[in-house]
Design an enzyme around this catalytic site. Structure first.
Site, short mmCIF file in Angstrom:
data_model
loop_
_atom_site.label_atom_id
_atom_site.label_comp_id
_atom_site.label_asym_id
_atom_site.label_seq_id
_atom_site.Cartn_x
_atom_site.Cartn_y
_atom_site.Cartn_z
N GLY A 153 0.82 -1.20 0.00
CA GLY A 153 0.00 0.00 0.00
C GLY A 153 0.86 1.26 0.00
N GLY A 154 0.46 2.22 0.83
CA GLY A 154 1.18 3.48 0.90
C GLY A 154 2.63 3.31 1.32
N GLY A 388 19.71 8.52 -33.30
CA GLY A 388 19.34 9.23 -32.09
C GLY A 388 19.98 8.64 -30.85
N ALA A 389 20.25 7.34 -30.88
CA ALA A 389 20.88 6.70 -29.72
C ALA A 389 22.32 7.19 -29.56
CB ALA A 389 20.84 5.19 -29.88
#
Length: 498
Positions: A153-154, A388-389
């Protein structure tokens, strides 16, 4: 330490150490001092009135690891399930606040059933104050989370904010909702281990940075990590004068790359031939294995290592590899750790799966992280650097201080075969044009891909032999040691493409 009787047997029965034993295993002998030991919950609902919960379920304090100060907290699952209430959360939050002021790392040992339901919104208040301090500490002092039991959970968001998460096989469990909730909502039977065990988060989700066989193995790895990283923002690391480097590796490095340019190899072999002996400490080793990140030392000084790994998918970058690299680069930059990048990348992984996952957004994180980083940045191109790499992997265009390339490296928009498929599509399909295609392929390699072209355009600092790599990297880092931060446009902060 407060005079309490600790329920060690209850933890031992589960194959786990008790919170106090964990602190003892982590800290130097007799160095830990507990604080806030008498803090008590104020809840009166659902049978809580007058109920004693020792130290409100979490031991907090400060001590030393390897002779250096640290702040430590450990949740005690034997006390109210280690559940977090308002006071429990405030104790940890105040400890982090003190660690920021004292300028020392914070290490949290998580073993909790989650929010203390009886306290209702006060428990959520405890979590909120903890998260707030986690964010305040980020980039100021290192934050390390050890998952030594359930974390649901939290409770998962505090570790999620911290810098490094250590998970232990058959002990660690992290999930937003446990198996019972999954069963009720999705009608799916699943175990805690299958849902959020150590292997899940180290191999698939990328939440855990280190997976350990045992708790003791975990604490030893935490101690090792602390030897590589500054303990607060602005700390100047002193070189370890006892470093060793086997000079035989200067010659061995040249034999790492295979003759066949499309054949894979393990980039770790290159890294090991450049850094100090036995100093490479890999981070997130099991996640996105086509990339490699970790800490090492060069002439006794810590550096952050980032590399493409051609042994896996040819070193292609995908969404996960991009996240892994970008986060590590930003951590190193936060604490002033120089970056050394080894590049052998044919591009970003194509296809609908990656496009739909957001490869554009994830890949942009790498570009952003490297461009934003102001620490010394040295890049070594070992073989392929395409498209682009190439740009993203700390090229000169993104602010690399020095970029070195090996003689057989290839730097271009794409490889020769892909380029010819576009430039000479008809000829590529005609067997009678084989000689012409071969000629053009060689022409492309020599006039476009050759590193001499990039060097002539001042995109490469120097073309070096593999055996010169350590010498050039070490000398460059020494030269850049007092690098000043470049001016930035007036703004509060940028907006990384999360």
């Amino acid at each position: 330490m407060a005079n309490y009787t600790y329920n060690l047997e209850k933890q031992h029965a589960k194959g786990k150490l008790h919170a106090i034993e964990r602190i003892a295993a982590l800290c130097d002998k007799d160095s830990f001092h507990e604080i806030y030991s008498r803090a008590s919950h104020q809840c009166t609902s659902f049978g809580m009135a007058g109920k004693e919960i020792p130290y409100d379920g979490v031991i907090t304090g400060f001590g030393k690891i390897n002779g250096r100060k640290v702040a430590v907290y450990a949740q005690d699952f034997t006390v109210q399930g280690g559940s977090l209430g308002k006071v429990h959360g405030q104790k940890i939050a105040e400890l982090i606040d003190k660690a920021i002021e004292a300028r020392c790392p914070v290490i949290g040992i998580n073993d909790s059933g989650g929010a203390r339901i009886q306290e209702g919104i006060d428990a959520l208040c405890g979590y909120g104050e903890l998260f707030y301090q986690n964010v305040r500490a980020s980039g100021s002092v290192p934050q390390i989370s050890i998952i030594a039991g359930p974390c649901a959970g939290g409770a998962v968001y505090s570790p999620g904010i911290t810098d490094f998460i250590f998970a232990v096989d058959k002990i660690s469990q992290l999930f937003i909702t446990g198996p019972k909730v999954v069963k009720s909502v999705l009608s799916m039977d699943i175990t805690s281990e299958e849902l959020g065990g150590a292997s899940i988060h180290s191999e698939k989700s990328g939440v855990a940075h280190f997976r350990c066989d045992t708790e003791q193995d975990c604490y030893e790895k935490v101690k090792r990590l602390l030897d590589y990283i500054p303990h607060y923002y602005g700390e100047k690391i002193i070189a370890d004068a006892k470093f060793k480097f086997d000079k035989k590796k200067v010659n061995e490095i040249a034999s790492v790359l295979p003759e066949e340019s499309k054949k894979g190899y393990d980039i770790r072999k290159v890294i090991d031939c450049v850094v100090d002996d036995d100093s490479f400490f890999e981070v997130m080793a099991e996640f996105a294995a086509m990339s490699v990140v970790g800490f090492a030392k060069i002439e006794g000084k810590p550096v952050g290592i980032v590399a493409n790994n051609p042994a896996v998918w040819g070193g292609l970058m995908n969404c996960d590899a991009s996240d892994k690299i970008a986060r590590f680069v930003r951590y190193c930059d936060s604490f002033g750790i120089p970056l050394v990048s080894f590049v052998d990348v044919p591009g970003f992984l194509p296809g609908p799966d990656e496009e739909q996952k957001g490869i554009i957004r994830h890949g942009a994180k790498v570009i952003y992280a490297y461009s934003e980083a102001t620490v010394p940045k040295v890049t070594v191109i070992t073989r392929k650097a395409y498209g682009g790499a190439y740009i993203a992997m700390c090229s000169k265009h993104l602010g690399a201080d020095f970029v070195y390339a090996w003689p057989k490296s290839e730097i271009a928009v794409m490889g020769a075969e892909g380029a010819l498929e576009i430039l000479y599509a008809k000829q590529m399909k005609d067997p009678s044009q084989a000689a012409f295609v071969a000629e053009k392929s060689e022409e492309y390699r020599q006039t476009v891909m050759n590193p001499k072209i990039a060097a002539a355009h001042d995109y490469i600092s120097e073309i070096i032999e593999p055996g010169q790599t350590r010498e050039y990297v070490a000398s460059s880092l020494e030269f850049l040691e007092n690098k000043a931060q470049a001016g930035v446009p007036a703004k509060k902060h940028g907006n990384i493409p999360l």
